[in-house]
Motif scaffolding. Structure first.
Motif, mmCIF file in Angstrom:
data_model
loop_
_atom_site.group_PDB
_atom_site.id
_atom_site.type_symbol
_atom_site.label_atom_id
_atom_site.label_comp_id
_atom_site.label_asym_id
_atom_site.label_seq_id
_atom_site.Cartn_x
_atom_site.Cartn_y
_atom_site.Cartn_z
ATOM 1 N N ASN A 1 0.828 -1.209 0.000
ATOM 2 C CA ASN A 1 0.000 0.000 0.000
ATOM 3 C C ASN A 1 0.863 1.261 0.000
ATOM 4 O O ASN A 1 0.570 2.220 -0.706
ATOM 5 C CB ASN A 1 -0.910 0.037 1.227
ATOM 6 N N LYS B 1 1.866 1.614 -3.503
ATOM 7 C CA LYS B 1 0.747 1.941 -4.423
ATOM 8 C C LYS B 1 0.243 3.363 -4.253
ATOM 9 O O LYS B 1 -0.093 4.036 -5.215
ATOM 10 C CB LYS B 1 -0.443 1.013 -4.104
ATOM 11 N N TYR B 2 0.123 3.804 -2.996
ATOM 12 C CA TYR B 2 -0.473 5.117 -2.750
ATOM 13 C C TYR B 2 0.608 6.171 -2.497
ATOM 14 O O TYR B 2 0.470 7.029 -1.643
ATOM 15 C CB TYR B 2 -1.488 5.029 -1.603
ATOM 16 N N ASP C 1 4.789 6.443 4.939
ATOM 17 C CA ASP C 1 5.097 6.852 3.562
ATOM 18 C C ASP C 1 4.841 8.341 3.379
ATOM 19 O O ASP C 1 4.128 8.964 4.177
ATOM 20 C CB ASP C 1 4.263 6.032 2.561
ATOM 21 N N GLY D 1 -1.594 10.136 1.161
ATOM 22 C CA GLY D 1 -2.357 10.373 2.383
ATOM 23 C C GLY D 1 -3.843 10.172 2.126
ATOM 24 O O GLY D 1 -4.237 9.724 1.046
ATOM 25 N N ILE E 1 -11.015 2.799 6.688
ATOM 26 C CA ILE E 1 -10.160 2.062 5.744
ATOM 27 C C ILE E 1 -9.906 0.598 6.117
ATOM 28 O O ILE E 1 -9.467 -0.163 5.286
ATOM 29 C CB ILE E 1 -8.812 2.764 5.472
ATOM 30 N N ARG F 1 -12.555 1.750 -0.124
ATOM 31 C CA ARG F 1 -11.437 2.394 -0.792
ATOM 32 C C ARG F 1 -11.694 3.897 -0.788
ATOM 33 O O ARG F 1 -12.824 4.333 -0.966
ATOM 34 C CB ARG F 1 -11.313 1.910 -2.248
ATOM 35 N N VAL F 2 -10.642 4.683 -0.573
ATOM 36 C CA VAL F 2 -10.811 6.135 -0.582
ATOM 37 C C VAL F 2 -11.139 6.547 -2.024
ATOM 38 O O VAL F 2 -10.410 6.178 -2.947
ATOM 39 C CB VAL F 2 -9.521 6.830 -0.092
ATOM 40 N N HIS G 1 -8.641 7.763 -4.451
ATOM 41 C CA HIS G 1 -7.559 6.863 -4.863
ATOM 42 C C HIS G 1 -7.979 5.890 -5.949
ATOM 43 O O HIS G 1 -7.142 5.222 -6.534
ATOM 44 C CB HIS G 1 -7.055 6.040 -3.672
ATOM 45 N N GLY H 1 -7.156 -1.937 -6.710
ATOM 46 C CA GLY H 1 -7.137 -2.687 -5.444
ATOM 47 C C GLY H 1 -8.489 -3.315 -5.191
ATOM 48 O O GLY H 1 -9.450 -3.082 -5.936
ATOM 49 N N THR H 2 -8.559 -4.120 -4.143
ATOM 50 C CA THR H 2 -9.813 -4.803 -3.822
ATOM 51 C C THR H 2 -10.480 -4.195 -2.587
ATOM 52 O O THR H 2 -11.629 -4.491 -2.302
ATOM 53 C CB THR H 2 -9.543 -6.287 -3.511
ATOM 54 N N GLY H 3 -9.745 -3.378 -1.846
ATOM 55 C CA GLY H 3 -10.305 -2.841 -0.600
ATOM 56 C C GLY H 3 -10.333 -3.892 0.502
ATOM 57 O O GLY H 3 -11.048 -3.745 1.494
ATOM 58 N N LEU H 4 -9.557 -4.978 0.326
ATOM 59 C CA LEU H 4 -9.572 -6.046 1.336
ATOM 60 C C LEU H 4 -8.261 -6.163 2.107
ATOM 61 O O LEU H 4 -8.212 -6.751 3.180
ATOM 62 C CB LEU H 4 -9.871 -7.400 0.667
ATOM 63 N N SER I 1 -8.350 -4.997 5.696
ATOM 64 C CA SER I 1 -9.223 -5.829 6.553
ATOM 65 C C SER I 1 -8.482 -7.093 6.935
ATOM 66 O O SER I 1 -8.594 -7.581 8.071
ATOM 67 C CB SER I 1 -10.517 -6.249 5.849
HETATM 68 P P1 ADP Z 1 -6.800 -1.733 -1.642
HETATM 69 O O1 ADP Z 1 -5.412 -1.182 -1.584
HETATM 70 O O2 ADP Z 1 -6.862 -3.068 -2.276
HETATM 71 O O3 ADP Z 1 -7.798 -0.780 -2.191
HETATM 72 P P2 ADP Z 1 -6.754 -1.853 1.277
HETATM 73 O O4 ADP Z 1 -7.740 -2.514 2.175
HETATM 74 O O5 ADP Z 1 -5.337 -2.316 1.340
HETATM 75 O O6 ADP Z 1 -7.342 -2.016 -0.184
HETATM 76 O O7 ADP Z 1 -6.812 -0.304 1.569
HETATM 77 C C1 ADP Z 1 -8.053 0.358 1.653
HETATM 78 C C2 ADP Z 1 -7.924 1.806 1.171
HETATM 79 O O8 ADP Z 1 -7.155 2.551 2.120
HETATM 80 C C3 ADP Z 1 -7.187 1.958 -0.139
HETATM 81 O O9 ADP Z 1 -8.072 1.808 -1.230
HETATM 82 C C4 ADP Z 1 -6.638 3.357 -0.013
HETATM 83 O O10 ADP Z 1 -7.624 4.277 -0.427
HETATM 84 C C5 ADP Z 1 -6.399 3.544 1.470
HETATM 85 N N1 ADP Z 1 -4.967 3.315 1.808
HETATM 86 C C6 ADP Z 1 -4.397 2.171 2.228
HETATM 87 N N2 ADP Z 1 -3.073 2.343 2.458
HETATM 88 C C7 ADP Z 1 -2.796 3.624 2.178
HETATM 89 C C8 ADP Z 1 -1.612 4.439 2.224
HETATM 90 N N3 ADP Z 1 -0.420 3.942 2.597
HETATM 91 N N4 ADP Z 1 -1.729 5.739 1.854
HETATM 92 C C9 ADP Z 1 -2.917 6.263 1.486
HETATM 93 N N5 ADP Z 1 -4.064 5.553 1.426
HETATM 94 C C10 ADP Z 1 -4.009 4.256 1.761
#
Ligand code: ADP
Length: 405
Positions: free
Chosen positions: A308, A311-312, A336, A340, A349, A355-356, A359, A365-368, A371
């Protein structure tokens, strides 16, 4: 009327009263699917109908082989909610293992009496009537009523009433778990539809439009490939999460060197960080940091958090991983300098599929993932939290106990 007749009439009244109450509960049961409320109405009916001071429903956790309080009329619900009752040294345990009802008019004298709940809630169990709860021929727990008022003794009528209520409670528990399952299936089906729609749509275009140039064809195929891959990831995540949620995964707890596991996760993801031009740094004590945990699952926690952070993030951004031993736990921070998230989203989250919105177009992503992180960390008796500032970055903190209780 002769005294015997008055007596008979009173008995009849009482029987009718009980029956009416039982019917009322039956009706609520059919109308209301919220398990907590149902069980509460069942135990409060149990105390009313048997004229007792308290009632509880204990259920068996198959994973640990211990009983826990699923519902209770006690005012100290919180205290009881965190208490585990052993099968071998408790009256409820005896009822569950023998699958038999039990009446003890002098429960405090009984060697099976497990005294901890009494001690912690300032209650004295004097008399107890308990019956097993059965779903599909399997005993899943017990319903108990305690201390008849005015020091009365438990009767055969009480036993019948509680047996009927126990059957109602068992049906409610079964329905609620079936309902939860079908709810989950609907949710999963909904989430799988997006990639499937994309795959069908783009493959159809490729089939119907024969004169597409090679570049367009290639980009359609790439989308199909990516979406199919996402579908695969989602299915794996769903399976992991489902097993974790129902506690069907038995954690393989053993002494592990946490520093080594964190370093392994970092090496695994370093190429991905390099590809995205991110600086991945860490601060990990050189000596082994041993905790009792499930190595594969803890590694998954690290992989999910670091991926994550990749990715973000933004090109040229940083990722810092820090591992520290505190007095009674270890703390891992994955920070990171990426996208944000808005303050109001940090509460959500860790929820499934969340998922935000900002983003969604930036990374797939799966949003899982989070969790799964939460389930694993909590199954170890630990906690996970986040601090984040929009457009500045996020920092995830995992705490794991040094010793397993
Ligand atoms: P996914 O990455 O598959 O969407 P996650 O459950 O890992 O699902 O994360 C849920 C959401 O939280 C992400 O879609 C993202 O919007 C937010 N998120 C997670 N990690 C970060 C991060 N390091 N920085 C910013 N946003 C994050």
């Amino acid at each position: 009327m002769k005294p015997e007749e008055t007596n008979e009439l009173e008995k009849l009244h009482r029987a009718v009263n009980r029956l009416e109450k039982l019917l009322e509960i039956s009706r609520t049961l059919n109308a209301n699917l919220h398990l907590d409320n149902l069980l509460l109405s069942i135990i409060s009916a149990a105390t009313q109908l048997t004229n007792t001071a308290a009632a509880s429903i204990l259920l068996l956790d198959k994973r640990t082989g211990l009983l826990y309080f699923e519902a209770t009329t006690s005012r100290q619900k919180e205290v009881l909610a965190h208490m585990l009752v052993p099968l071998e040294e408790s009256i409820a345990g005896w009822i569950v293992t023998h699958n038999q009802p039990l009446i003890l008019n002098e429960a405090s004298q009984d060697p099976r009496h497990f005294t901890l709940p009494d001690q912690k809630t300032n209650f004295e169990t004097k008399a107890l009537l308990g019956v097993p709860l059965q779903v599909k021929g399997k005993t899943i727990g017990a319903l108990e009523v305690l201390n008849p008022k005015d020091n009365a003794l438990f009767t055969e009528d009480d036993l019948q009433t509680i047996t009927t209520l126990a059957a109602q409670a068992a049906v409610a528990i079964e329905n609620a778990s079936l309902f939860r399952q079908s709810d989950q299936i609907a949710e999963i089906a909904h989430e799988l539809r997006t990639p499937i729609t994309a795959i069908i749509g783009f493959s159809k275009l490729l089939l119907v439009r024969e004169n597409l140039d090679r570049e367009t064809q290639r980009s359609f195929l790439e989308t199909i490939n990516q979406e199919a891959k996402r579908l695969g990831d989602m299915i794996n995540d769903f399976l992991d999460l489902a097993r974790l949620e129902t506690r069907r995964i038995l954690l393989e707890m053993a002494p592990i060197n946490l520093s080594k596991i964190v370093l392994e996760a970092i090496s695994l993801l370093r190429p991905q960080a390099d590809d995205n031009n991110l600086k991945l740094a860490y601060n990990i004590p050189p000596a082994a940091l041993t905790i009792v945990a499930d190595a594969a699952h803890i590694k998954q926690v690290m992989v999910n958090l670091i991926s994550n952070a990749i990715k973000y993030n933004r090109p040229g951004g940083n990722i810092d991983i820090c591992l520290r031993q505190l007095a009674d736990c270890v703390k891992i921070v994955v920070a990171d300098t990426g996208l944000g998230m808005p303050a109001e989203t940090t509460d959500n989250i860790f929820d499934k599929f969340y998922r935000v919105t900002e983003h969604e177009t930036k990374a797939k992503g799966t949003g899982l993932g989070l969790s799964i992180v939460k389930e694993i960390v909590e199954a170890h008796g630990g906690s996970v939290s986040v601090e984040s500032t929009l457009n500045q970055g996020s920092s995830f903190t995992v705490k794991l106990p040094l010793e397993q209780r």
